[in-house]
Design a protein around this motif. Structure first.
Motif, short mmCIF file in Angstrom:
data_model
loop_
_atom_site.label_atom_id
_atom_site.label_comp_id
_atom_site.label_asym_id
_atom_site.label_seq_id
_atom_site.Cartn_x
_atom_site.Cartn_y
_atom_site.Cartn_z
N VAL A 93 0.81 -1.22 0.00
CA VAL A 93 0.00 0.00 0.00
C VAL A 93 0.84 1.27 0.00
CG1 VAL A 93 -1.83 1.26 1.21
CG2 VAL A 93 -1.83 -1.24 1.22
N LEU A 94 1.94 1.26 0.74
CA LEU A 94 2.71 2.49 0.93
C LEU A 94 3.19 3.13 -0.37
CD1 LEU A 94 3.73 4.42 3.07
CD2 LEU A 94 5.81 3.04 3.27
N PRO A 95 3.65 2.37 -1.38
CA PRO A 95 4.08 3.02 -2.63
C PRO A 95 2.97 3.87 -3.26
CG PRO A 95 4.84 0.76 -2.58
CD PRO A 95 3.92 0.92 -1.41
N GLN A 96 1.78 3.31 -3.36
CA GLN A 96 0.67 4.07 -3.96
C GLN A 96 0.29 5.27 -3.08
OE1 GLN A 96 0.83 0.84 -3.39
NE2 GLN A 96 0.17 -0.35 -5.16
N LEU A 97 0.35 5.09 -1.76
CA LEU A 97 0.00 6.16 -0.84
C LEU A 97 0.99 7.32 -0.94
CD1 LEU A 97 -2.08 6.89 1.34
CD2 LEU A 97 -0.51 5.91 3.03
N CYS A 98 2.27 7.00 -1.10
CA CYS A 98 3.30 8.04 -1.21
C CYS A 98 3.12 8.86 -2.50
CB CYS A 98 4.69 7.41 -1.19
SG CYS A 98 5.19 6.81 0.45
N ILE A 99 2.81 8.17 -3.60
CA ILE A 99 2.57 8.87 -4.86
C ILE A 99 1.35 9.78 -4.73
CG2 ILE A 99 1.92 8.57 -7.29
CD1 ILE A 99 3.52 5.94 -7.25
N ALA A 100 0.28 9.26 -4.12
CA ALA A 100 -0.93 10.06 -3.95
C ALA A 100 -0.68 11.26 -3.05
CB ALA A 100 -2.04 9.18 -3.38
N ALA A 101 0.12 11.07 -1.99
CA ALA A 101 0.41 12.17 -1.07
C ALA A 101 1.21 13.27 -1.77
CB ALA A 101 1.19 11.64 0.14
N PHE A 102 2.17 12.88 -2.61
CA PHE A 102 2.99 13.87 -3.31
C PHE A 102 2.14 14.68 -4.29
CE2 PHE A 102 5.78 15.11 -6.84
CZ PHE A 102 6.74 15.84 -6.15
N ILE A 103 1.31 13.97 -5.05
CA ILE A 103 0.43 14.67 -6.01
C ILE A 103 -0.59 15.52 -5.27
CG2 ILE A 103 -1.30 14.34 -7.82
CD1 ILE A 103 0.18 11.80 -8.62
N GLY A 104 -1.11 15.00 -4.16
CA GLY A 104 -2.09 15.75 -3.38
C GLY A 104 -1.52 17.04 -2.83
N LEU A 105 -0.26 17.00 -2.36
CA LEU A 105 0.37 18.21 -1.83
C LEU A 105 0.47 19.31 -2.88
CD1 LEU A 105 3.29 16.84 0.39
CD2 LEU A 105 1.33 18.18 1.16
N PRO A 139 8.37 9.02 -4.45
CA PRO A 139 8.65 10.06 -3.44
C PRO A 139 8.34 9.57 -2.03
CG PRO A 139 6.66 10.60 -4.69
CD PRO A 139 7.32 9.44 -5.39
N PHE A 140 9.15 9.98 -1.08
CA PHE A 140 9.03 9.63 0.33
C PHE A 140 9.38 8.17 0.58
CE2 PHE A 140 5.46 12.79 -0.34
CZ PHE A 140 6.24 13.89 0.02
N LEU A 141 8.87 7.25 -0.25
CA LEU A 141 9.17 5.83 -0.05
C LEU A 141 10.67 5.57 -0.18
CD1 LEU A 141 7.83 2.96 0.29
CD2 LEU A 141 8.08 2.74 -2.19
#
Length: 334
Positions: free
Chosen positions: A29-41, A149-151
């Motif tokens: 889950v974390l890879p997809q969550l990190c991508i979503a967080a970066f785009i969301g920011l 990103p982040f990951l």
């Protein structure tokens, strides 16, 4: 019929399950969550944070190929000890590792999520540094994880580095020695054969790690994790089946496998992505001495590769009965 887990469980077991969930979450889950967080920011008033991180990322882009950036506080977090006790996982030493030498270690088998390699080499939960003082371990993984990103920063904090020749050369170039470069040789392809009772290793034509050891004069260390393939069940996908053909094609296109696996759930024992509570024992074999050869020939690589296969088989045969492997079971290579 669904079998539900008992409600009354000791806190120790709950902490063990939490540690496992964090590990599974990191991969699935974390890879997809990190991508979503970066785009969301980028679409919030905190967009500058994402821009500054992107700038830092450009400056820091080569770090995963240059030994990474480990964080000992995270590697020694008590949570990993709870995860260790979930299975449990143990690390066994059969020979000393000289801290004045560098090493290339082959990890077998891959399993579904390399639980043994992660806990033994990326954390201190099984006491690697105490067993092998002066040895600094690095575990290779797919470069794609370091493009998230982040990951990338999270993975580097465990001592993970990219699985390419440049990264390996950097780790093994330490003249003072003490580096152990661990490679899960079977890789993504071997995941597709990871199921209870399976002992087939993708190793017959995997010789890059042997060539790397020759070029740097690093001793080869065979490592086998007994029980790694017992953690999950996998949908039948024999070679030549339509499912295996699709999985092989996806691996060629995307670089990693898509095994259809399952264990049990958090609140029920019938189905889920939580691994079974089955012991893993990771046995570190005796180093194979390697003479440094800057430009090894095919014959030299093949000769050392055959010796490695022999030593790995000896390691397996010597210890298999201790860890509930049938006497008639032998390693198979493809």
């Amino acid at each position: 019929m669904v079998e539900f887990a008992p409600l009354a469980m000791p806190w120790e077991r709950r902490l063990q399950t939490f540690g496992i969930l964090l590990w599974v979450f990191s991969f699935l889950v974390l890879p997809q969550l990190c991508i979503a967080a970066f785009i969301g920011l980028l679409h919030t008033r905190f967009w500058l944070c994402a821009v500054l991180y992107a700038a830092w990322w450009c400056v820091d882009r080569d770090t995963p190929q240059q030994g990474g950036r480990r964080v000992e506080a995270l590697r020694r977090c008590i949570l990993w000890k709870h995860m260790r006790d979930y299975f449990p996982i143990a690390l066994v030493k059969t020979a000393e590792l000289d801290p004045s030498r560098n090493y290339v270690a082959g990890i077998h088998p891959h399993g579904i999520m390399v639980a043994g390699a992660f806990l033994n080499l990326c954390t201190e939960s099984t006491g690697f540094s105490a067993l092998f003082p002066g040895i600094r371990q690095y575990l290779m993984t797919l470069p794609v994880f370091f493009r998230v990103p982040f990951l990338r920063d999270y993975f580097m904090s465990f001592g993970l580095v990219t699985s390419d020749k440049e990264s390996g050369a950097h780790v093994l170039s330490r003249k003072e020695g003490g580096s152990l470069l661990a490679i899960v040789v079977g890789g993504a392809r071997e995941m597709l054969d990871a199921r209870p009772g399976a002992y087939t290793l993708v190793l017959r034509h995997r010789k890059g790690f042997v060539r790397l050891a020759l070029e740097h004069g690093a001793a080869l260390v065979p490592i086998f994790s007994f029980g790694e393939n017992e953690l999950y069940d996998q949908v039948k996908n024999p070679p030549g089946s339509w499912l295996r053909q699709i999985q092989n094609r996806l691996q060629q296109v995307m670089g990693f496998s898509f095994p259809l696996f399952h264990g049990h759930g958090v609140f029920q024992d019938s189905f889920g992505f939580v691994p079974y509570r089955r012991p893993i024992t990771t046995v570190v074999g005796k180093p194979i001495e390697v003479q440094k050869t800057l430009h090894p020939s095919k014959e030299e690589v093949d000769q050392l590769h055959q010796r490695y296969l022999k030593e790995l088989c000896n390691l397996f045969e010597t210890h298999k009965l201790k860890y509930n492997v049938p006497a008639e079971q032998h390693l198979e290579f493809c």
